[in-house]
Design an enzyme around this catalytic site. Structure first.
Site, mmCIF file in Angstrom:
data_model
loop_
_atom_site.group_PDB
_atom_site.id
_atom_site.type_symbol
_atom_site.label_atom_id
_atom_site.label_comp_id
_atom_site.label_asym_id
_atom_site.label_seq_id
_atom_site.Cartn_x
_atom_site.Cartn_y
_atom_site.Cartn_z
ATOM 1 C CE LYS A 147 -3.751 -37.219 8.847
ATOM 2 N NZ LYS A 147 -3.347 -37.569 10.206
ATOM 3 C CE LYS A 196 -7.681 -37.150 9.234
ATOM 4 N NZ LYS A 196 -6.713 -37.312 10.255
HETATM 5 C C1 PBG Z 1 -3.033 -37.031 13.414
HETATM 6 C C2 PBG Z 1 -4.448 -36.791 13.063
HETATM 7 C C3 PBG Z 1 -5.027 -35.610 12.572
HETATM 8 C C4 PBG Z 1 -6.397 -35.867 12.405
HETATM 9 C C5 PBG Z 1 -6.620 -37.186 12.799
HETATM 10 N N1 PBG Z 1 -5.395 -37.746 13.171
HETATM 11 C C6 PBG Z 1 -4.431 -34.264 12.364
HETATM 12 C C7 PBG Z 1 -3.417 -34.011 11.338
HETATM 13 O O1 PBG Z 1 -3.023 -34.874 10.576
HETATM 14 O O2 PBG Z 1 -2.973 -32.884 11.321
HETATM 15 C C8 PBG Z 1 -7.415 -34.896 11.906
HETATM 16 C C9 PBG Z 1 -8.845 -35.228 12.171
HETATM 17 C C10 PBG Z 1 -9.803 -34.114 11.976
HETATM 18 O O3 PBG Z 1 -9.483 -33.038 11.424
HETATM 19 O O4 PBG Z 1 -10.960 -34.287 12.395
HETATM 20 N N2 PBG Z 1 -2.875 -37.599 14.685
#
Ligand code: PBG
Length: 327
Positions: free
Chosen positions: A197, A249
Site C-alpha cells: 500500500k 493498492k
Molecule cells: C485505510 C484505507 C484507505 C483506503 C482504503 N483503506 C485510505 C488511506 O490509506 O488513506 C483508500 C481507498 C481509496 O482511495 O479508494 N483505512
C-alpha cells in the site's frame, strides 16, 4: 515486393476472432464493491468527489448489498464512518460501533452468497486520522496499534465478516491478527492483506468519503511510490505471517508492482482501483473528454492482465452488469 505471410492482423479481423483469442477475461465474481456506511444517517448521502458513490445509511446499505449480490459481485468491502471519533479509535473496536453493526446487517441480508469483507484499520475512527495509536511524541506506535487491530479483528469476526482487510501497514499486523483470531476460535476467518500500500495521493476522494481528519500524510507507514523491491518484501512477510490473499493498492499506476507480486507468490492477488482512479475517469467523462464505459472496462482489463485475480472497484456493480450483457 514481397508480402508478409505472417499476419497478426488476421486474428483481429472480426469480433468473433478477437473474442476467440482474447487472453484476459473479466468476470463479475472477481469484482469486489467497496461500500461506505455512516452512523446516524437517515438517507444515503452523495460524496461530491466520488460521483455515483454514497455514504449509506444502515437501511440503504442493506438494500445496496442485496443489489450487488444480484449483479453477481464476488464480494463487498465495508468501511464505517462513525458519528464521533477519539484518540484511540475506540469506535472501531466497539462491537456496537458502526462498522461492526453494519457487518451484522449485511451478513443478515446476504448471508453466504457473497464474501462480506471489512476494512480493518483505525483511520476512520481516530480523531487525528492516523491509521494507528499515537505515541507521546506524535509518531504512530506500531506495536500498540497492532494490539488494537487484534481486538478489532475479533470484533469484526464476531460480527460475521468472512474476510478481514487489514489496511494500516503496521509491521507484523497479519501475524498478530491471525493469532488473535485463532485464539478466539475464528480459524476460518480469512485475511485479505493490504500487503502493498503506497503513500498515494490517489486516496483523496476516499478521505472525503470517510470524512478523514488526517492532517499531514502517512509516509511513515505507507510505502514510497518509488519502490518495488520493498513491496516484494512486504508481500513475503504477509504470506509468511498467514495472509490468505495479498493486495496491491492503488492499481493502475502500479501495474508493474502487481505483475511482480503475481510472479512471486501462490496466494490469490488482488488490486484496489482506488477512489482517485475512479474520480479521474468520472471527471474526464463528465467533460466529454473520454468515453466513460470503455475506459472503465479497459482499466479493469489492464489490472486483470497485469496479475490481479480480484479487483476492488467502485464500478463493481455496473461492470458486473456490463459483463453479463457482453456474455
Ligand atoms: C485505510 C484505507 C484507505 C483506503 C482504503 N483503506 C485510505 C488511506 O490509506 O488513506 C483508500 C481507498 C481509496 O482511495 O479508494 N483505512
Amino acid at each position: 515486393m514481397t508480402y508478409p505471410r505472417i499476419r497478426p492482423r488476421r486474428l483481429r479481423r472480426t469480433a468473433a476472432l478477437r473474442r476467440l483469442v482474447s487472453e484476459t477475461r473479466l468476470a463479475p465474481a472477481e469484482l469486489v464493491l467497496p461500500m461506505f456506511v455512516k452512523e446516524g444517517l437517515a438517507e444515503p448521502r452523495p460524496i461530491a468527489s466520488l460521483p455515483g458513490v454514497v455514504q449509506h445509511s444502515r437501511e440503504s446499505l442493506r438494500k445496496a448489498a442485496a443489489e450487488a449480490v444480484r449483479a453477481g459481485v464476488g464480494g463487498i468491502m465495508l468501511f464505517g464512518v462513525p458519528a464521533s471519533r477519539d484518540a484511540t479509535g475506540s469506535g472501531g473496536l466497539d462491537p456496537d460501533g458502526i462498522l461492526n453493526v453494519a457487518i451484522r446487517d449485511v451478513v443478515a441480508e446476504v448471508g453466504d452468497v457473497t464474501v462480506v469483507m471489512s476494512d480493518l484499520c483505525l483511520d476512520e475512527f481516530t480523531s487525528h486520522g492516523h491509521c494507528g495509536l499515537l505515541a507521546a511524541d506524535g509518531s504512530v506506535d506500531n506495536d500498540a496499534t497492532v494490539a488494537a487491530y487484534a481486538e478489532m479483528a475479533v470484533a469484526q469476526a464476531d460480527a460475521g465478516a468472512g474476510m478481514l482487510g487489514p489496511s494500516g501497514m503496521m509491521d507484523g499486523q497479519i501475524g498478530v491478527i491471525r493469532q488473535a483470531l485463532d485464539a478466539a476460535g475464528h480459524t476460518d476467518t480469512a485475511l485479505l492483506a493490504y500487503a502493498v500500500k503506497y503513500a498515494s495521493s490517489f486516496y483523496g476522494p476516499f478521505r472525503d468519503a470517510v470524512e478523514s481528519a488526517l492532517v499531514g500524510d502517512r509516509r511513515t507507514y505507507q510505502q514510497d511510490p518509488a519502490n518495488v523491491r520493498e513491496s516484494l518484501r512486504e508481500v513475503e512477510l504477509d504470506v509468511a505471517e498467514g495472509a490468505d490473499v495479498v493486495m496491491v493498492k492503488p492499481a493502475l499506476p502500479y501495474l508493474d508492482v502487481l505483475s511482480a507480486v503475481r510472479d512471486l507468490v501462490q496466494v490469490p492477488v488482488a488490486a484496489y482501483q482506488v477512489s482517485g482512479e475512479y474520480a479521474m475517469v468520472e471527471a474526464a467523462a463528465a467533460n466529454g473528454w473520454v468515453e466513460r464505459d470503455r475506459v472503465i472496462m479497459e482499466s479493469l482489463t489492464a489490472i486483470r492482465r497485469a496479475g490481479a485475480q480480484i479487483i476492488l472497484t467502485y464500478w463493481a456493480v455496473e461492470a458486473a452488469h456490463a459483463l453479463r450483457e457482453l456474455d
